[in-house]
Structure formats: structure tokens, C-alpha cells
Design a protein around this motif. Structure first.
Motif, PDB file in Angstrom:
ATOM      1  N   VAL A  50      30.446  32.223  24.590  1.00 10.61           N
ATOM      2  CA  VAL A  50      31.626  31.581  23.615  1.00 10.61           C
ATOM      3  C   VAL A  50      31.570  30.180  24.081  1.00 10.61           C
ATOM      4  CG1 VAL A  50      33.800  31.868  22.803  1.00 10.61           C
ATOM      5  CG2 VAL A  50      32.808  33.872  23.622  1.00 10.61           C
ATOM      6  N   ASN A 158      33.938  37.645  24.408  1.00  7.54           N
ATOM      7  CA  ASN A 158      35.114  37.112  23.342  1.00  7.54           C
ATOM      8  C   ASN A 158      36.459  37.459  23.738  1.00  7.54           C
ATOM      9  OD1 ASN A 158      33.361  36.097  21.281  1.00  7.54           O
ATOM     10  ND2 ASN A 158      33.017  38.276  20.466  1.00  7.54           N
ATOM     11  N   ARG A 292      31.585  32.034  18.386  1.00  5.02           N
ATOM     12  CA  ARG A 292      31.890  33.099  19.110  1.00  5.02           C
ATOM     13  C   ARG A 292      30.705  34.100  19.756  1.00  5.02           C
ATOM     14  NH1 ARG A 292      36.792  34.854  19.073  1.00  5.02           N
ATOM     15  NH2 ARG A 292      38.358  33.821  17.682  1.00  5.02           N
TER      16      ARG A 292
END
Length: 335
Positions: A50, A158, A292
Motif C-alpha cells: 500500500v 490494507n 491499495r
């Protein structure tokens, strides 16, 4: 120059002399390395990451509710080095590891017995080996996760960023909550004091003292009129009122001024209380996510091609050194 040229030719002659042995050793070594770096011997790992930017340090009350902003910055300004360093501290803390461990049952996933000696230490070493967070060259933050399961790697990456956000909000809310308690205490004390002033003014009003300056002027004028008319009854009545005003008038004037000042303070405290309450009740993201984590399609470790090439040239170098030693050893024996 000639000597260097001759040395180079000698090296080429040496390699050419042992070319079959060197090639055989290097190729065999490369094949062995390729085999033993395969999935049967080394479990492949997949990597997901990320990338996000931190937000500037600004409370909701000052960023959105207050008219006085932080200079040229607003609520949507991207944070800089200081904000990024603070988020990195949270990302690299044991608190993140503990929450992820519990959520994904990583002890079992990593094959660590919770009851064994130094289980938490082993977990910490393995977790920090698989999970990395660092600043990029663009002052954004990259959180990368490696795992045997590509889906788990993406989910953990995440979740780590979301947990970091929750932890930082919790820290800020705790501090705001402490501040709100202080302001609330001052606000309640100030309201009680204002009420006591109002009660005192109401008591003076029952005695007929409503406005010291206004009543003084009015009674003085009435007293002068009563003298000019020669009304003794009016003079006695006005005189009684003037005596009461002389005793309680200054107090009424002071209380009126004090009430005006304290009401302003109450308004200020009420505004501050609303602002801090907004900070306590708000949930504000501390990051702007640029990318992401997605499920990786190719493994990140081990890189068999690189390992094989390194193994090939390492074996070649070892073989050259070995045959140089053999030739020199023969030459020494002959001497």
C-alpha cells in the motif's frame, strides 16, 4: 603495458585450458541451485503493498469549524516529513503486530506454538521480516507485506494501514477527551458563577435597585423637582430610595459589569467546548491512499533466475580459484 597484455593472455589461456571443467562445475552448480530454490525446498512468498501520503496535523475543530486556519494550510493539505515519521512510528510498533496477529491468527499461520519458549520473540522477528514500512523518495509511505498466501498478504497490507489510522485517531481522541473534560469543568464553574450573579441582581431588584447610574440620575432629578414643589411627602419617599440606592447601588453596578464580562467568557468556553467535542466525536482519515494492496500474481521470493545466475558465477569463480591453486601446487611440487 606489454606486461598487462601478457597477463591478460595468460588468464585467457588458463580459462581455455580448464574450460570444460569450469563450464561443467558452473552448469552443475546452477542446476543444483535452481532445483533447491524451487517450491519443493523453498516456500514461495507473494508481496503486496500500500502506498499513501499522511495528512497534515490539524484537528477537525480548527480545520473545519474555526475561522482561524493554520496559515495557508487547510484540512486537505498533504503532510510532510514530521507527519510521515509519526505514522511510521505507529506502523513499526508492536501494537500493529499484536492486532494483526490476533485478527489473522498469525501464530498458527507462521507455525509458532504460543506456549513455546520465546514464542512472542519468534513471532516479532518473523512478522517484521515479512512486513516492512518505509518512506519513499516522494515522501509517501509504502507498507509491503510478504506471505505464502497472496490473498492474505494483500489483506494484511490494507488492514495495517487502517489499523494505523484507528490507533492514531484513538491517541488524538484521548488527548481531545482530556481537554474536553477540563473545558467542561471550567464551563460548568463559569455558569454556576454567572447564575450566582444573576441571583444577586434579582435580590437587589426586589429591593428596588435595578440600574445604579440610571436610577441615581432619575432620583436626583425627582428630588430637585420635589424641593421646588415643596412636597415633603415626595421628599421623604425619594430620600428613602436614595438611601437604599446608596447602600446597594455600587454593588449592583459592579455585579452588572461582572455579569457582562462573565457572559462573554461563557460564550467563549461554550464555543471551545463544541470544537473539542467535535474532535472527540469525529473520525478523520490520517492518510491519502495512492495505491491499495492488490493480490499479487507472481511470487516475490525466491527469485530463482537471480539465484541461479549468482550460483553459476559463484561456482565459476570458485572453480577458477581452485584450479589456480591446483596448478600452483603442481608447480611447487616440481620445484
Amino acid at each position: 603495458m606489454v606486461e598487462k597484455k601478457n597477463d591478460f593472455i595468460e588468464v585467457l589461456r588458463f580459462i581455455w585450458k580448464w574450460k570444460f571443467y569450469l563450464a561443467a562445475i558452473s552448469i552443475v552448480a546452477a542446476i543444483i541451485v535452481a532445483i533447491f530454490s524451487g517450491p519443493k525446498f523453498i516456500t514461495p512468498k507473494y508481496e503486496s503493498y500500500v502506498i499513501f501520503y499522511p495528512t497534515i496535523q490539524m484537528s477537525v475543530s480548527k480545520g473545519l469549524l474555526s475561522e482561524n486556519q493554520y496559515g495557508d494550510n487547510d484540512f486537505l493539505t498533504i503532510g510532510e516529513g514530521e507527519e510521515a515519521e509519526q505514522l511510521l512510528q505507529i506502523l513499526q510498533s508492536d501494537l500493529i503486530g499484536a492486532k494483526i496477529k490476533k485478527r489473522y491468527n498469525l501464530m498458527e499461520h507462521y507455525g509458532i506454538d504460543p506456549d513455546e519458549k520465546y514464542a512472542n520473540t519468534k513471532f516479532g522477528i518473523k512478522f517484521h521480516k515479512n512486513v516492512k514500512s518505509a518512506l519513499t523518495e516522494y515522501t509517501s509511505i509504502k507498507v509491503s507485506v510478504r506471505d505464502e498466501d497472496p490473498v492474505m498478504a494483500a489483506n494484511i497490507a490494507n488492514d495495517i494501514v487502517e489499523i494505523m489510522d484507528t490507533i492514531r485517531n484513538s491517541i488524538l481522541k484521548q488527548r481531545a477527551n482530556d481537554g474536553m473534560k477540563i473545558v467542561e469543568k471550567d464551563f460548568n464553574e463559569k455558569k454556576a458563577y454567572v447564575q450566582s450573579i444573576v441571583d444577586s441582581l434579582n435580590a437587589l431588584a426586589k429591593l428596588g435597585v435595578l440600574d445604579f447610574e440610571g436610577q441615581s440620575d432619575a432620583l436626583s432629578q425627582a428630588y430637585a423637582d420635589a424641593i421646588s414643589r415643596g412636597s415633603s411627602a415626595s421628599l421623604r419617599s425619594i430620600d428613602e430610595k436614595l438611601k437604599v440606592l446608596a447602600v446597594y447601588g455600587p454593588t449592583q453596578a459592579w455585579l452588572s459589569g461582572e455579569l457582562e464580562y462573565e457572559l462573554e467568557e461563557v460564550v467563549k468556553l461554550r464555543t471551545k467546548y463544541k470544537q473539542i467535542k467535535a474532535d472527540v466525536e469525529s473520525i478523520v482519515p490520517n492518510k491519502f491512499i495512492i495505491e491499495r494492496a492488490g493480490v499479487a500474481e507472481r511470487k516475490a521470493y525466491p527469485r530463482r533466475s537471480i539465484i541461479t545466475i549468482v550460483g553459476f558465477f559463484s561456482a565459476l569463480l570458485f572453480a577458477i580459484v581452485l584450479f589456480i591453486f591446483i596448478e600452483n601446487f603442481k608447480h611447487i611440487q616440481k620445484k
